[in-house]
Scaffold this motif. Structure first.
Motif, PDB file in Angstrom:
ATOM      1  N   LEU A  18       0.940  -1.288   0.083  1.00 39.00           N
ATOM      2  CA  LEU A  18      -0.214  -0.029   0.395  1.00 39.00           C
ATOM      3  C   LEU A  18       1.081   1.275   0.651  1.00 39.00           C
ATOM      4  CD1 LEU A  18      -2.677  -0.655   1.913  1.00 39.00           C
ATOM      5  CD2 LEU A  18      -2.534  -1.146  -0.322  1.00 39.00           C
ATOM      6  N   CYS A  19       1.454   1.224   0.709  1.00 35.10           N
ATOM      7  CA  CYS A  19       2.996   2.454   1.169  1.00 35.10           C
ATOM      8  C   CYS A  19       3.440   2.707  -0.736  1.00 35.10           C
ATOM      9  CB  CYS A  19       4.213   2.080   1.729  1.00 35.10           C
ATOM     10  SG  CYS A  19       5.003   3.428   2.027  1.00 35.10           S
ATOM     11  N   ALA A  20       4.035   1.556  -1.976  1.00 33.32           N
ATOM     12  CA  ALA A  20       4.679   1.747  -2.456  1.00 33.32           C
ATOM     13  C   ALA A  20       3.079   2.388  -4.008  1.00 33.32           C
ATOM     14  CB  ALA A  20       5.005   0.625  -3.121  1.00 33.32           C
ATOM     15  N   ASN A  21       2.322   1.932  -3.703  1.00 35.95           N
ATOM     16  CA  ASN A  21       1.494   1.881  -4.871  1.00 35.95           C
ATOM     17  C   ASN A  21       0.651   3.747  -4.241  1.00 35.95           C
ATOM     18  OD1 ASN A  21       1.327   0.219  -6.615  1.00 35.95           O
ATOM     19  ND2 ASN A  21       1.402  -1.099  -4.806  1.00 35.95           N
ATOM     20  N   LEU A  22       0.482   3.626  -3.212  1.00 37.89           N
ATOM     21  CA  LEU A  22      -0.171   4.947  -2.271  1.00 37.89           C
ATOM     22  C   LEU A  22       0.950   6.229  -2.989  1.00 37.89           C
ATOM     23  CD1 LEU A  22      -1.542   4.641   0.824  1.00 37.89           C
ATOM     24  CD2 LEU A  22      -3.010   5.357  -1.292  1.00 37.89           C
ATOM     25  N   GLY A  23       1.972   6.268  -3.008  1.00 38.59           N
ATOM     26  CA  GLY A  23       3.161   6.971  -3.354  1.00 38.59           C
ATOM     27  C   GLY A  23       3.321   6.991  -4.678  1.00 38.59           C
ATOM     28  N   VAL A  24       3.046   6.592  -5.474  1.00 38.21           N
ATOM     29  CA  VAL A  24       3.424   6.384  -7.297  1.00 38.21           C
ATOM     30  C   VAL A  24       1.798   7.434  -7.803  1.00 38.21           C
ATOM     31  CG1 VAL A  24       2.659   4.853  -9.561  1.00 38.21           C
ATOM     32  CG2 VAL A  24       4.334   3.464  -8.086  1.00 38.21           C
ATOM     33  N   VAL A  25       0.223   6.931  -6.534  1.00 38.15           N
ATOM     34  CA  VAL A  25      -0.497   8.089  -7.665  1.00 38.15           C
ATOM     35  C   VAL A  25      -0.731   9.214  -6.673  1.00 38.15           C
ATOM     36  CG1 VAL A  25      -2.688   8.199  -6.861  1.00 38.15           C
ATOM     37  CG2 VAL A  25      -2.215   5.649  -7.032  1.00 38.15           C
ATOM     38  N   LEU A  26      -0.160   9.577  -5.241  1.00 39.24           N
ATOM     39  CA  LEU A  26       0.191  10.997  -5.243  1.00 39.24           C
ATOM     40  C   LEU A  26       1.731  11.428  -5.772  1.00 39.24           C
ATOM     41  CD1 LEU A  26       0.015   9.774  -1.520  1.00 39.24           C
ATOM     42  CD2 LEU A  26      -1.279  11.015  -2.791  1.00 39.24           C
ATOM     43  N   GLN A  27       2.669  10.487  -6.591  1.00 39.57           N
ATOM     44  CA  GLN A  27       3.612  11.520  -7.341  1.00 39.57           C
ATOM     45  C   GLN A  27       2.573  11.792  -8.730  1.00 39.57           C
ATOM     46  OE1 GLN A  27       4.754   9.748 -10.650  1.00 39.57           O
ATOM     47  NE2 GLN A  27       5.574  11.238 -10.901  1.00 39.57           N
ATOM     48  N   GLN A  41      12.469  -6.155   6.652  1.00 38.37           N
ATOM     49  CA  GLN A  41      12.525  -6.976   5.456  1.00 38.37           C
ATOM     50  C   GLN A  41      12.832  -6.524   4.098  1.00 38.37           C
ATOM     51  OE1 GLN A  41       8.296  -9.655   5.365  1.00 38.37           O
ATOM     52  NE2 GLN A  41       7.803  -8.007   6.904  1.00 38.37           N
ATOM     53  N   ASN A  42      13.009  -5.132   4.759  1.00 40.43           N
ATOM     54  CA  ASN A  42      13.729  -4.332   2.876  1.00 40.43           C
ATOM     55  C   ASN A  42      12.873  -4.741   1.886  1.00 40.43           C
ATOM     56  OD1 ASN A  42      16.494  -2.778   2.060  1.00 40.43           O
ATOM     57  ND2 ASN A  42      17.010  -4.057   1.319  1.00 40.43           N
ATOM     58  N   ALA A  43      11.888  -4.511   1.767  1.00 33.97           N
ATOM     59  CA  ALA A  43      11.375  -5.247   0.434  1.00 33.97           C
ATOM     60  C   ALA A  43      10.627  -3.905  -0.353  1.00 33.97           C
ATOM     61  CB  ALA A  43       9.974  -5.897   1.047  1.00 33.97           C
ATOM     62  N   LEU A  44      10.226  -2.698   0.232  1.00 32.40           N
ATOM     63  CA  LEU A  44       9.456  -1.821  -0.574  1.00 32.40           C
ATOM     64  C   LEU A  44      10.218  -1.569  -1.859  1.00 32.40           C
ATOM     65  CD1 LEU A  44       7.612   0.570  -0.416  1.00 32.40           C
ATOM     66  CD2 LEU A  44       9.386   1.934   0.652  1.00 32.40           C
ATOM     67  N   HIS A  45      11.951  -1.533  -1.971  1.00 33.64           N
ATOM     68  CA  HIS A  45      12.464  -1.331  -3.222  1.00 33.64           C
ATOM     69  C   HIS A  45      12.016  -2.468  -3.998  1.00 33.64           C
ATOM     70  CE1 HIS A  45      15.144  -4.535  -1.239  1.00 33.64           C
ATOM     71  NE2 HIS A  45      15.714  -3.987  -2.929  1.00 33.64           N
ATOM     72  N   LEU A  46      11.539  -3.548  -3.388  1.00 38.16           N
ATOM     73  CA  LEU A  46      11.027  -4.322  -5.051  1.00 38.16           C
ATOM     74  C   LEU A  46      10.149  -3.968  -5.802  1.00 38.16           C
ATOM     75  CD1 LEU A  46      11.434  -7.765  -2.846  1.00 38.16           C
ATOM     76  CD2 LEU A  46      13.214  -6.238  -4.062  1.00 38.16           C
ATOM     77  N   HIS A  47       9.410  -2.843  -5.216  1.00 39.86           N
ATOM     78  CA  HIS A  47       8.555  -2.701  -5.941  1.00 39.86           C
ATOM     79  C   HIS A  47       8.885  -1.867  -6.738  1.00 39.86           C
ATOM     80  CE1 HIS A  47       5.003  -4.381  -3.428  1.00 39.86           C
ATOM     81  NE2 HIS A  47       5.848  -3.919  -2.598  1.00 39.86           N
ATOM     82  N   PHE A  48       9.570  -1.046  -7.393  1.00 39.79           N
ATOM     83  CA  PHE A  48      10.704  -0.297  -7.955  1.00 39.79           C
ATOM     84  C   PHE A  48      11.645  -0.785  -9.103  1.00 39.79           C
ATOM     85  CE2 PHE A  48       8.466   1.899  -4.463  1.00 39.79           C
ATOM     86  CZ  PHE A  48       7.117   2.846  -5.810  1.00 39.79           C
ATOM     87  N   HIS A  49      11.690  -1.959  -9.472  1.00 39.29           N
ATOM     88  CA  HIS A  49      13.073  -2.772 -10.921  1.00 39.29           C
ATOM     89  C   HIS A  49      13.779  -2.722  -9.984  1.00 39.29           C
ATOM     90  CE1 HIS A  49       9.618  -1.682 -13.947  1.00 39.29           C
ATOM     91  NE2 HIS A  49       9.380  -0.982 -13.027  1.00 39.29           N
ATOM     92  N   PHE A  50      14.115  -2.531  -8.412  1.00 41.14           N
ATOM     93  CA  PHE A  50      15.510  -3.167  -8.190  1.00 41.14           C
ATOM     94  C   PHE A  50      15.559  -3.842  -7.803  1.00 41.14           C
ATOM     95  CE2 PHE A  50      14.296   1.714  -6.841  1.00 41.14           C
ATOM     96  CZ  PHE A  50      16.032   2.021  -7.762  1.00 41.14           C
ATOM     97  N   PRO A  51      16.990  -4.771  -7.657  1.00 41.15           N
ATOM     98  CA  PRO A  51      16.779  -5.843  -7.583  1.00 41.15           C
ATOM     99  C   PRO A  51      16.343  -6.462  -5.564  1.00 41.15           C
ATOM    100  CG  PRO A  51      18.832  -5.845  -8.270  1.00 41.15           C
ATOM    101  CD  PRO A  51      17.655  -4.339  -8.251  1.00 41.15           C
ATOM    102  N   ALA A  52      16.823  -7.901  -6.027  1.00 43.41           N
ATOM    103  CA  ALA A  52      16.579  -8.170  -4.999  1.00 43.41           C
ATOM    104  C   ALA A  52      17.696  -7.916  -3.731  1.00 43.41           C
ATOM    105  CB  ALA A  52      16.289  -9.638  -4.469  1.00 43.41           C
TER     106      ALA A  52
END
Length: 273
Positions: A18-27, A41-52
């Protein structure tokens, strides 16, 4: 600059998605958005093409860098990301301890951006009800994320009776709810969803239906709005983002704020205060 804290008393409810996708819409709505990952867990960056395998982040450098701005990554114009990163247990423990120094975490977060029309969205670590979270007291808005399931329904009386930071945030108009993974395919699930929507309605910012498009987007390391912009979940998240935009309207020099509404009101999923 506005600080929005997304958190939950239990894991697995979808805060990061939700954090990742809310950010996309607000941008897309015109805000500068900074997404901050405080979850180990460091998972937020996985929604934006950054590798694990990308281990960059704040946790392995926070004790030697006073300003986090040089750690920001740029998934898109107007959208910046500060991952949690990868670090040793000792480094993570020191970071968690730092968060409990009064004002320290908020100071570092707010230093990321002072410009108007900037929203800092924080994907917070799980916040057990029995523990105080300094960020709850310091955020402009706290979004408590729950799943539409029996476990979260059972939590509602404890949430409503909670003393301290959570109650203060509610009394000051700085608390809202997001209900995730609404599933009405069975009578029980339908009744659970209806109960939660009705009970939390005064503070409801949005509700998101269960949608396989979310998992598919994560598998492709893309935002939902790249993967499936016309999906049911994308529609729901878009409505929640517009509710946030109404609460924190864009401001332009010499013009009244966009989407102005009565101070202190939190719109629900239908856009009504």
């Amino acid at each position: 600059m506005t600080l929005i804290n997304l958190f939950s008393p239990k894991g697995g409810v979808g805060c990061t998605t939700l954090c990742a996708n809310l950010g996309v819409v607000l941008q897309q709505l015109g805000y500068r958005v900074v997404l901050v990952d405080l979850d180990p867990q460091n998972a937020l960056h996985l929604h934006f093409h950054f590798p694990a395998t990308d281990e960059r982040g704040l946790v392995d450098r926070f004790d030697s860098v006073s300003d986090w701005q040089d750690l920001l990554m740029d998934p898109a114009e107007g959208l910046e990301l500060l991952p949690f990163g990868s670090a040793s247990d000792a480094q993570r423990d020191r970071f968690m301890a730092m968060q409990h120094f009064p004002g320290e975490l908020s100071r570092r977060l707010r230093a990321l951006a002072q410009e108007p029309n900037t929203l800092i969205l924080v994907d917070a670590n799980v916040t057990p009800l029995r523990k105080a979270s300094p960020l709850i007291d310091e955020a402009d808005l706290n979004l408590l994320v729950l799943m539409a399931d029996a476990g979260c329904v059972a939590m509602l009386p404890r949430l409503e009776a909670q003393e301290g930071s959570l109650r203060r945030a509610g009394g000051e108009g700085r608390l809202g709810y997001l209900i995730n993974q609404i599933d009405t395919r069975s009578r029980l699930k339908h009744e659970i969803a209806e109960l939660m929507l009705a009970r939390l309605s005064p503070l409801l910012v949005g509700s998101v239906h269960r949608d396989e498009a979310i998992a598919e987007a994560l598998a492709e390391q893309r935002s939902l709005f790249e993967q499936a912009p016309f999906s049911a979940a994308a529609k729901d998240i878009g409505e929640a983002a517009r509710a946030l935009a109404q609460r924190f309207p864009l401001r332009f020099s010499g013009l009244p704020p966009t989407g102005s509404r009565r101070a202190g009101s939190i719109p629900n999923a239908s856009g009504q205060p």
